[in-house]
Scaffold this active site. Sequence first.
Site, PDB file in Angstrom:
ATOM      1  NE  ARG A 182      40.025  46.269  46.620  1.00 22.83           N
ATOM      2  CZ  ARG A 182      40.949  45.544  45.991  1.00 22.83           C
ATOM      3  NH1 ARG A 182      41.734  44.738  46.671  1.00 22.83           N
ATOM      4  NH2 ARG A 182      41.083  45.634  44.690  1.00 22.83           N
ATOM      5  NE  ARG A 222      45.957  46.318  44.147  1.00 25.60           N
ATOM      6  CZ  ARG A 222      44.922  46.570  43.367  1.00 25.60           C
ATOM      7  NH1 ARG A 222      45.043  46.482  42.050  1.00 25.60           N
ATOM      8  NH2 ARG A 222      43.752  46.904  43.883  1.00 25.60           N
ATOM      9  NE  ARG A 251      36.418  51.424  42.732  1.00 28.43           N
ATOM     10  CZ  ARG A 251      37.488  50.874  42.138  1.00 28.43           C
ATOM     11  NH1 ARG A 251      37.989  51.378  41.057  1.00 28.43           N
ATOM     12  NH2 ARG A 251      38.007  49.809  42.659  1.00 28.43           N
ATOM     13  NE  ARG A 255      45.329  42.030  42.422  1.00 28.29           N
ATOM     14  CZ  ARG A 255      44.379  42.927  42.249  1.00 28.29           C
ATOM     15  NH1 ARG A 255      43.972  43.251  41.035  1.00 28.29           N
ATOM     16  NH2 ARG A 255      43.808  43.489  43.288  1.00 28.29           N
ATOM     17  CE  LYS A 269      37.699  47.222  37.900  1.00 27.40           C
ATOM     18  NZ  LYS A 269      37.659  46.139  38.911  1.00 27.40           N
TER      19      LYS A 269
HETATM   20  P1  AP5 Z   1      42.882  42.127  37.711  1.00 30.74           P
HETATM   21  O1  AP5 Z   1      42.937  42.271  36.232  1.00 30.74           O
HETATM   22  O2  AP5 Z   1      43.986  42.701  38.526  1.00 30.74           O
HETATM   23  O3  AP5 Z   1      41.466  42.609  38.245  1.00 30.74           O
HETATM   24  P2  AP5 Z   1      40.890  44.078  38.445  1.00 30.74           P
HETATM   25  O4  AP5 Z   1      39.428  44.008  38.121  1.00 30.74           O
HETATM   26  O5  AP5 Z   1      41.710  45.093  37.715  1.00 30.74           O
HETATM   27  O6  AP5 Z   1      41.097  44.186  39.998  1.00 30.74           O
HETATM   28  P3  AP5 Z   1      41.518  45.415  40.911  1.00 30.74           P
HETATM   29  O7  AP5 Z   1      41.718  44.851  42.297  1.00 30.74           O
HETATM   30  O8  AP5 Z   1      42.649  46.195  40.335  1.00 30.74           O
HETATM   31  O9  AP5 Z   1      40.228  46.220  40.868  1.00 30.74           O
HETATM   32  P4  AP5 Z   1      39.777  47.276  41.826  1.00 30.74           P
HETATM   33  O10 AP5 Z   1      38.703  47.868  41.007  1.00 30.74           O
HETATM   34  O11 AP5 Z   1      39.346  46.897  43.185  1.00 30.74           O
HETATM   35  O12 AP5 Z   1      41.109  48.072  42.155  1.00 30.74           O
HETATM   36  P5  AP5 Z   1      41.636  49.482  41.680  1.00 30.74           P
HETATM   37  O13 AP5 Z   1      43.072  49.354  41.471  1.00 30.74           O
HETATM   38  O14 AP5 Z   1      40.779  50.054  40.604  1.00 30.74           O
HETATM   39  O15 AP5 Z   1      42.742  40.534  38.023  1.00 30.74           O
HETATM   40  C1  AP5 Z   1      42.752  40.049  39.365  1.00 30.74           C
HETATM   41  C2  AP5 Z   1      43.542  38.715  39.430  1.00 30.74           C
HETATM   42  O16 AP5 Z   1      42.820  37.717  38.700  1.00 30.74           O
HETATM   43  C3  AP5 Z   1      44.935  38.791  38.760  1.00 30.74           C
HETATM   44  O17 AP5 Z   1      45.816  37.969  39.481  1.00 30.74           O
HETATM   45  C4  AP5 Z   1      44.700  38.254  37.337  1.00 30.74           C
HETATM   46  O18 AP5 Z   1      45.876  37.657  36.771  1.00 30.74           O
HETATM   47  C5  AP5 Z   1      43.598  37.220  37.580  1.00 30.74           C
HETATM   48  N1  AP5 Z   1      42.652  37.099  36.467  1.00 30.74           N
HETATM   49  C6  AP5 Z   1      42.138  38.115  35.695  1.00 30.74           C
HETATM   50  N2  AP5 Z   1      41.232  37.626  34.806  1.00 30.74           N
HETATM   51  C7  AP5 Z   1      41.156  36.279  35.060  1.00 30.74           C
HETATM   52  C8  AP5 Z   1      40.395  35.216  34.466  1.00 30.74           C
HETATM   53  N3  AP5 Z   1      39.520  35.442  33.473  1.00 30.74           N
HETATM   54  N4  AP5 Z   1      40.578  33.950  34.972  1.00 30.74           N
HETATM   55  C9  AP5 Z   1      41.453  33.709  35.978  1.00 30.74           C
HETATM   56  N5  AP5 Z   1      42.214  34.672  36.568  1.00 30.74           N
HETATM   57  C10 AP5 Z   1      42.061  35.943  36.110  1.00 30.74           C
HETATM   58  O19 AP5 Z   1      41.329  50.349  42.988  1.00 30.74           O
HETATM   59  C11 AP5 Z   1      42.062  50.172  44.191  1.00 30.74           C
HETATM   60  C12 AP5 Z   1      41.594  51.182  45.216  1.00 30.74           C
HETATM   61  O20 AP5 Z   1      41.813  52.519  44.724  1.00 30.74           O
HETATM   62  C13 AP5 Z   1      40.091  51.142  45.554  1.00 30.74           C
HETATM   63  O21 AP5 Z   1      39.798  50.179  46.544  1.00 30.74           O
HETATM   64  C14 AP5 Z   1      39.855  52.583  46.036  1.00 30.74           C
HETATM   65  O22 AP5 Z   1      40.360  52.759  47.336  1.00 30.74           O
HETATM   66  C15 AP5 Z   1      40.743  53.398  45.100  1.00 30.74           C
HETATM   67  N6  AP5 Z   1      40.026  53.831  43.870  1.00 30.74           N
HETATM   68  C16 AP5 Z   1      40.338  53.476  42.591  1.00 30.74           C
HETATM   69  N7  AP5 Z   1      39.494  54.067  41.727  1.00 30.74           N
HETATM   70  C17 AP5 Z   1      38.625  54.812  42.463  1.00 30.74           C
HETATM   71  C18 AP5 Z   1      37.514  55.630  42.134  1.00 30.74           C
HETATM   72  N8  AP5 Z   1      37.115  55.807  40.866  1.00 30.74           N
HETATM   73  N9  AP5 Z   1      36.847  56.227  43.150  1.00 30.74           N
HETATM   74  C19 AP5 Z   1      37.225  56.070  44.430  1.00 30.74           C
HETATM   75  N10 AP5 Z   1      38.272  55.300  44.822  1.00 30.74           N
HETATM   76  C20 AP5 Z   1      38.974  54.676  43.836  1.00 30.74           C
END
Ligand code: AP5
Length: 215
Positions: free
Chosen positions: A167, A156, A88, A123, A13
Site C-alpha cells: 500500500r 483489518r 487517490r 491498529r 486520515k
Molecule cells: P488511521 O486514522 O486509521 O489512518 P488512515 O490514514 O485512515 O489509514 P488507512 O489505512 O485507513 O488509510 P488507507 O488510505 O490505506 O486505507 P483506506 O481505508 O482508505 O490511523 C492508523 C493507526 O495509527 C490507528 O491505529 C490510529 O489510532 C493511529 N494513529 C493515528 N494518528 C496517530 C498519531 N498522530 N500518533 C500515533 N498514532 C496515530 O483504503 C483501504 C483500501 O481500499 C485501499 O488499499 C484500496 O484497496 C481501497 N481504496 C480506498 N479508497 C480508494 C480509492 N479512492 N481508489 C482506489 N482504491 C481505494
Amino acid sequence: MRLILLGPPGAGKGTQASFLADKFGLVKVSSGDILRSAVRSGSKLGEEANKYMSVGKLIPDRIIIDLILDRVSSGECDSGFLLDGFPRTKEQAVALTASGIDVDSVIEIQVSDEVIVSRMSGRLFHPASGRTYHVSSNPPLISGKDDVTGESLVVREDDKASTVRNRLDIYHEQTTQILSYYRDASSGSNHKVFSVDGSMSISAVSSAIESFLKP
Ligand code: AP5
C-alpha cells in the site's frame, strides 16, 4: 466546508476525519469504509473490491469514481463534507474537479514509512462505524471494545506488514501526484493546501488542522 484529507495509509486520515466531522458537523465520506461495508455485505461490488483490497492494490478508477461522486452529490453532503481516501489517483482528482464539486481545503498528513509500519501493527478497528484505535497511542476505554457501542474491535485484513508495504509503494507511485495536482493553481478549483506533520500526537495534529480551518 468541503475538505479532502490526503496522506499515506496509516497517516491518521480516518482518525482526524472523525474528529473534524464531529467538530465542524461534516459528513465523512470514507472510500475505504464504503468499500469494506460492501465487502461485508457480500455484494457483487464487495466481491470485486475485495480482490484488490486484500492485497493492498487500488480499486479500478471506473468503479470508485462513480461510487464516491454519487455519494458526494447526494443531498446528504449539501451542508459540508470531508473526503477520506478519495481521490487517490490523478484520474480520480480530475474526475472530481470535472464533476463541478469544488473543495475549499486539501489537507495533507505527512508521516514517514517507518512510523507507518509500526503504527499499523497496533491498529484496532470498529467495522460498523469506521472508528479507529491503537493499542498504545489511542487505546479504547475497555480493551478490544468500541468506546461507543461496546462491540468487539477487529484487526483489518490489509494491515499485515507485507500488505502495508504494498500500500505504501502504491501511495508513493500514484497518490503523491495528487498533491502536485492540487498545488497547481490551474487545477480548476479555488482551494487552499495545508500540510501537517502527522507524527505529532493525535491531539496536536487535530489542533493544527483546526487552527488552519478556523477563519
Ligand atoms: P488511521 O486514522 O486509521 O489512518 P488512515 O490514514 O485512515 O489509514 P488507512 O489505512 O485507513 O488509510 P488507507 O488510505 O490505506 O486505507 P483506506 O481505508 O482508505 O490511523 C492508523 C493507526 O495509527 C490507528 O491505529 C490510529 O489510532 C493511529 N494513529 C493515528 N494518528 C496517530 C498519531 N498522530 N500518533 C500515533 N498514532 C496515530 O483504503 C483501504 C483500501 O481500499 C485501499 O488499499 C484500496 O484497496 C481501497 N481504496 C480506498 N479508497 C480508494 C480509492 N479512492 N481508489 C482506489 N482504491 C481505494
